[in-house]
Motif scaffolding. Structure first.
Motif, mmCIF file in Angstrom:
data_model
loop_
_atom_site.group_PDB
_atom_site.id
_atom_site.type_symbol
_atom_site.label_atom_id
_atom_site.label_comp_id
_atom_site.label_asym_id
_atom_site.label_seq_id
_atom_site.Cartn_x
_atom_site.Cartn_y
_atom_site.Cartn_z
ATOM 1 N N GLU A 1 -3.862 12.442 5.262
ATOM 2 C CA GLU A 1 -4.094 11.241 6.076
ATOM 3 C C GLU A 1 -2.995 11.054 7.123
ATOM 4 O O GLU A 1 -3.266 10.867 8.308
ATOM 5 C CB GLU A 1 -4.181 10.020 5.167
ATOM 6 N N ARG A 2 -1.763 11.116 6.675
ATOM 7 C CA ARG A 2 -0.640 10.966 7.606
ATOM 8 C C ARG A 2 -0.569 12.169 8.548
ATOM 9 O O ARG A 2 -0.249 12.025 9.724
ATOM 10 C CB ARG A 2 0.660 10.811 6.839
ATOM 11 N N ILE B 1 3.233 15.982 3.969
ATOM 12 C CA ILE B 1 3.078 14.529 4.071
ATOM 13 C C ILE B 1 1.687 14.031 3.714
ATOM 14 O O ILE B 1 1.425 12.839 3.804
ATOM 15 C CB ILE B 1 3.464 14.031 5.483
ATOM 16 N N GLU C 1 0.227 19.151 6.423
ATOM 17 C CA GLU C 1 -0.633 18.474 5.441
ATOM 18 C C GLU C 1 -0.075 18.570 4.025
ATOM 19 O O GLU C 1 -0.225 17.659 3.221
ATOM 20 C CB GLU C 1 -2.054 19.079 5.440
ATOM 21 N N PHE D 1 7.785 5.674 6.699
ATOM 22 C CA PHE D 1 7.708 6.426 5.447
ATOM 23 C C PHE D 1 8.229 5.545 4.329
ATOM 24 O O PHE D 1 9.143 4.745 4.555
ATOM 25 C CB PHE D 1 8.634 7.652 5.489
ATOM 26 N N TYR E 1 6.297 5.344 13.458
ATOM 27 C CA TYR E 1 5.697 5.532 12.144
ATOM 28 C C TYR E 1 6.700 5.155 11.059
ATOM 29 O O TYR E 1 7.879 4.958 11.332
ATOM 30 C CB TYR E 1 5.212 6.974 11.963
ATOM 31 N N GLU F 1 -2.743 11.771 11.555
ATOM 32 C CA GLU F 1 -2.113 10.879 12.546
ATOM 33 C C GLU F 1 -1.126 11.662 13.417
ATOM 34 O O GLU F 1 -1.151 11.566 14.641
ATOM 35 C CB GLU F 1 -1.391 9.752 11.797
ATOM 36 N N TYR F 2 -0.269 12.448 12.793
ATOM 37 C CA TYR F 2 0.726 13.230 13.527
ATOM 38 C C TYR F 2 0.053 14.293 14.384
ATOM 39 O O TYR F 2 0.449 14.520 15.525
ATOM 40 C CB TYR F 2 1.691 13.916 12.563
ATOM 41 N N GLU G 1 10.836 0.592 3.179
ATOM 42 C CA GLU G 1 10.140 1.355 4.210
ATOM 43 C C GLU G 1 11.170 1.847 5.215
ATOM 44 O O GLU G 1 12.059 1.116 5.620
ATOM 45 C CB GLU G 1 9.100 0.475 4.903
#
Length: 176
Positions: free
Chosen positions: A32-33, A29, A26, A57, A55, A36-37, A64
């Motif tokens: 929120e991301r 990254i 956390e 980044f 995904y 997901e992970y 991207e």
């Protein structure tokens, strides 16, 4: 928590691998991301089945960066997350899709031109043979091509040959 991170190419990352060891996902990254992970990681830990995860980044160059990860369980509380940079493949796919759109557009333009030929018969007389189905879009195209042909050939008479049209309903007749 990152326990081991294989060395990566520094120019592709915003931090070196050794800077990640001992840090919480956390904190690296964002929550929120990380959620997901962690959902992927928890699913792999729960049932032991490997998962693939795609995904992206934000890249250092402003674009991207896309990854495809294989996530496998190593132990009851550990996973192996192996990610492959697929950014080049994604760019190539996008370029291919754009090229396909251009080809389709060019083919449609060629088809439109071939499907509405103007044939000069004599001074001031042109003919337009029509073949196939005629819907409202094609009728509009026929009208535009015919008007262009009349102007270019300075024709006073235009003959529409509809013997190649299988069905002439009231909509087609009205359009013509």
């Amino acid at each position: 928590v990152y326990r081991h991170v294989a060395p990566t190419q520094p120019e592709l990352r915003d931090r070196f691998s050794e800077q990640l060891i001992g840090r919480r996902i956390e904190d690296v990254i964002g929550p929120e991301r990380a959620a997901e992970y962690l959902a992927v990681i928890n699913a792999v830990l729960a049932d032991g089945e490997p998962r693939q995860h795609n995904y992206g980044f934000p890249a250092l160059d402003g674009g991207e960066q896309h990854f495809n990860a294989n996530v496998s369980r190593l132990a009851d509380d550990r996973v192996l997350w192996v990610a492959r940079d697929v950014s080049g493949q994604r760019r190539a796919e996008a370029e291919l899709a754009a090229l396909q759109e251009q080809v389709i557009s060019a083919q449609q333009a060629a088809l439109r031109e071939l499907s509405t030929p103007i044939i000069p018969i004599s001074d001031g007389v042109i003919a337009m043979p029509l073949i196939g189905a005629i819907d409202s879009a094609r009728a509009q195209q026929v009208l535009e091509a015919l008007l262009t042909g009349v102007g270019e050939q300075r024709a006073s008479t235009a003959i529409l040959d509809i013997t190649g049209v299988q069905v002439v309903d009231t909509q087609v007749a009205n359009a013509l």
